[in-house]
Enzyme design. Structure first.
Site, short mmCIF file in Angstrom:
data_model
loop_
_atom_site.label_atom_id
_atom_site.label_comp_id
_atom_site.label_asym_id
_atom_site.label_seq_id
_atom_site.Cartn_x
_atom_site.Cartn_y
_atom_site.Cartn_z
N LYS A 53 0.84 -1.20 0.00
CA LYS A 53 0.00 0.00 0.00
C LYS A 53 0.87 1.23 0.00
O LYS A 53 1.85 1.29 0.74
CB LYS A 53 -0.86 -0.02 1.29
CG LYS A 53 -1.83 1.14 1.40
CD LYS A 53 -3.12 0.85 0.68
CE LYS A 53 -4.02 2.07 0.56
NZ LYS A 53 -3.64 2.93 -0.57
N LYS B 10 5.38 2.24 -2.89
CA LYS B 10 5.30 3.62 -3.34
C LYS B 10 5.53 3.64 -4.83
O LYS B 10 6.23 2.78 -5.37
CB LYS B 10 6.37 4.48 -2.66
CG LYS B 10 6.01 5.96 -2.63
CD LYS B 10 5.04 6.23 -1.51
CE LYS B 10 4.77 7.69 -1.30
NZ LYS B 10 4.16 7.91 0.02
N THR C 292 -5.07 12.99 6.35
CA THR C 292 -3.67 13.10 6.78
C THR C 292 -3.52 14.32 7.69
O THR C 292 -2.93 14.24 8.78
CB THR C 292 -2.72 13.22 5.57
OG1 THR C 292 -3.02 12.17 4.65
CG2 THR C 292 -1.28 13.10 5.99
N SER D 46 -7.37 5.51 4.13
CA SER D 46 -7.29 4.69 2.92
C SER D 46 -7.76 3.26 3.23
O SER D 46 -8.47 2.64 2.43
CB SER D 46 -5.84 4.63 2.40
OG SER D 46 -5.56 5.73 1.58
N1 GLU Z 1 0.71 9.04 0.30
C1 GLU Z 1 0.19 8.89 1.64
C2 GLU Z 1 1.31 8.55 2.61
O1 GLU Z 1 2.45 8.81 2.35
C3 GLU Z 1 -0.98 7.93 1.71
C4 GLU Z 1 -0.70 6.55 1.24
C5 GLU Z 1 -1.96 5.68 1.16
O2 GLU Z 1 -3.02 6.08 1.59
O3 GLU Z 1 -1.82 4.57 0.67
O4 GLU Z 1 1.07 8.07 3.68
#
Ligand code: GLU
Length: 425
Positions: free
Chosen positions: A80, A116, A200, A358
Site C-alpha cells: 500500500k 510507493k 492526513t 485509505s
Molecule cells: N501518500 C500517503 C502517505 O504517504 C498515503 C498513502 C496511502 O493512503 O496509501 O502516507
C-alpha cells in the site's frame, strides 16, 4: 509574487532519503537484537518495477518519462502506498518512501505492507489531458503488479483524486468490470471515503494536540509554523487554527509568510485558491529567515523529505516537531534535536491518518457499504490517539525517543508476521 529568492525544501534536501530510511531501520534492528540477515531482508524491497512512459503532447510532439513502483514488503498484507508525480522522483526516493509505508502500516496496525510509486514529471507543466495520458499509461505499465489484493495505490505529492479516478478506470477497463478497491483517495462519487481528503492533516493535528498536552502546552498559548501548503500542510494549518493554535508562519514552494499575531487561515486559503501561492497574502509579511528556524512552539514540516539536517537542526527553536511529511528529519538531525530536548513525533505516526482512512476506504469499497463522515472521523481519531499512547508508553518504559519506539514497534510486527509465515522455499 515576491521577488525574494527562496530556498525551496527540495533544494535543501540534498541527502539520499534511502540512506536515512536504512539508518533508521539499522537502529531498530540493533535495538531489537535482530541479526544482519533480518536487516538485509528488511532493507531490500520485495519487488521493483521501472517503466518508460511515452506521452504524445497536445502539440503532437513526444516525450518519455520514467516511472517506478516499489513494493517493499507484503508480510502483513497487500502492499500500500501513494504515487508521486514530481521532477525530483528517483528510484532511491521511491524505495525509501515504500519502506516508510511498511512501518507506517505496521505501526497503525492496518493490514498492509508498504509500497510507493513515482513518475519523474513536473505536473504543473502539463495539461490535464496530458496528465491523464501519463497516468493511464503508467497504470497500464504497472497493471500486472497492482490490484485490491496485491498493491493499492493512493495519492501523494503531485497527484490527487482525479489521478486516482483515471487509475481506477484504466485498471477496471482492463478487467472488464469496475474495481473500486484497486486505489484509495478516489472521488466520493466513485467509492471514495468521506473524510479521506482531509485525513492526513486531521491525523497530524490529533497528534500535534496530544504532543502539546504531553509538554503542558494549551492551544491558546501555543504558536506554530507549517512548511508546505499542499494536501497536508493546508489542512494542518486550518485544523491547528480551528483548535485555537496561533499559526505564525506557513510556506510553499514559492516562499514563506509570517504574521506574529497569527495568520487568518480561511483568508489565506481564499488567496491561495485565487493566486496559486501563499506569497503576496495581504494579511502577513514575507518571512525572510528560514521557517524551520522560527521561534515557535510547534514546527510541522509538511512538504518533502530531508529538510531538517545536521546543518540546520541546531538552530531549530520549536519545542515540538510533528512530521507531516515523510522523512523530513535526517538521523543526524534527529540526534541533535533529541539532545536539545525537542520532541520529534515521527512521520510513521504523525502522518498516518492518510493511510488509516485509505484502509477504511478499501474496507468500505470491498464491502460496498459506506460510512458516515462522523464514523470515519471517530475511528480515525481513536486509532491515531491509541497508537500515540502505545508509542509513548513503549518509549517511556524503555527510555527511547518516539522515533526509536515507533520504529521498533513497527519492525517487530513485520518480523513477527514474517516469522509466522516462514521463508519460502
Ligand atoms: N501518500 C500517503 C502517505 O504517504 C498515503 C498513502 C496511502 O493512503 O496509501 O502516507
Amino acid at each position: 509574487m515576491s521577488a525574494t529568492t527562496v530556498t525551496t525544501p527540495q533544494e535543501l534536501a540534498t541527502a539520499n532519503p534511502l540512506d536515512d530510511a536504512r539508518a533508521q531501520l539499522r537502529a531498530a534492528v540493533e535495538l531489537l537484537g535482530y541479526d544482519e540477515g533480518t536487516y538485509a531482508m528488511l532493507a531490500t524491497p520485495r519487488r521493483e518495477v521501472t517503466v518508460g512512459i511515452p506521452l504524445r503532447r497536445d502539440d503532437g510532439s513526444q516525450e518519455v518519462f520514467v516511472g517506478h513502483r516499489v513494493q517493499h514488503n507484503f508480510s502483513r498484507g497487500p502492499a500500500k502506498g501513494g504515487v508521486r508525480f514530481s521532477e525530483h522522483v528517483d528510484l532511491d526516493e521511491v524505495r525509501a518512501l515504500a519502506m516508510w509505508m511498511t512501518w507506517k502500516c505496521a505501526l497503525l496496525d492496518v493490514p498492509y505492507g508498504g509500497a510507493k510509486g513515482g513518475v519523474r514529471i513536473d505536473p504543473r507543466r502539463y495539461s490535464p489531458s496530458e496528465l491523464e495520458r501519463v497516468t493511464r499509461r503508467y497504470t497500464s505499465e504497472i497493471l500486472p503488479v497492482i490490484g485490491p489484493d496485491k498493491d493499492i495505490p493512493a495519492p501523494d505529492i503531485g497527484t490527487d483524486e482525479r489521478t486516482m479516478a483515471w487509475m481506477m478506470d484504466t485498471y477496471s477497463v482492463s478487467c472488464g468490470y469496475t474495481v473500486p478497491g484497486v486505489v484509495t483517495g478516489k472521488p466520493i462519487a466513485l467509492g471514495g471515503s468521506r473524510g479521506r481528503a482531509s485525513s492526513t492533516s486531521r491525523g497530524v493535528v490529533h497528534i500535534a494536540l496530544a504532543a502539546m498536552e504531553s509538554r503542558g502546552l494549551t492551544p491558546a498559548r501555543t504558536s506554530a509554523a507549517v512548511q508546505g501548503f499542499g494536501k497536508v500542510g493546508r489542512g494542518v494549518a486550518r485544523f491547528l487554527a480551528d483548535a485555537g493554535v496561533r499559526v505564525r508562519a506557513v510556506s510553499d514552494v514559492h516562499g514563506a509568510i509570517v504574521a506574529d499575531e497569527g495568520i487568518d487561515i480561511p483568508a489565506l486559503e481564499a488567496h491561495v485558491d485565487a493566486t496559486g501561492s501563499v506569497v503576496g497574502f495581504s494579511g502577513a509579511e514575507t518571512l525572510e529567515e528560514s521557517l524551520l528556524e522560527l521561534d515557535v512552539d510547534v514546527l510541522v514540516p509538511a512538504a518533502v523529505e530531508g529538510v531538517l539536517t545536521a546543518e540546520n537542526a541546531p538552530r531549530v527553536k520549536a519545542r515540538i516537531v510533528v512530521e507531516g511529511a515523510n522523512g523530513p528529519t535526517s538521523p543526524e538531525a534527529d540526534m541533535i534535536l533529541e539532545a536539545n530536548d525537542v520532541l520529534v513525533v515521527p512521520d510513521i505516526l504523525a502522518n498516518a491518518g492518510g493511510v488509516v482512512v485509505s484502509y477504511f476506504e478499501w474496507a468500505q469499497a470491498n464491502q460496498t457499504y459506506w460510512w458516515s463522515e462522523a464514523e470515519v472521523e471517530r475511528r480515525l481519531a481513536e486509532r491515531m490517539l491509541t497508537t500515540w499512547e502505545q508509542v509513548n508508553s513503549y518509549a517511556g518504559t524503555r527510555r527511547l525517543s518516539l522515533r526509536s519506539a515507533a520504529m521498533a514497534m513497527a519492525v517487530e510486527r513485520v518480523v513477527t508476521a514474517h516469522g509466522l509465515r516462514g521463508l519460502y522455499p
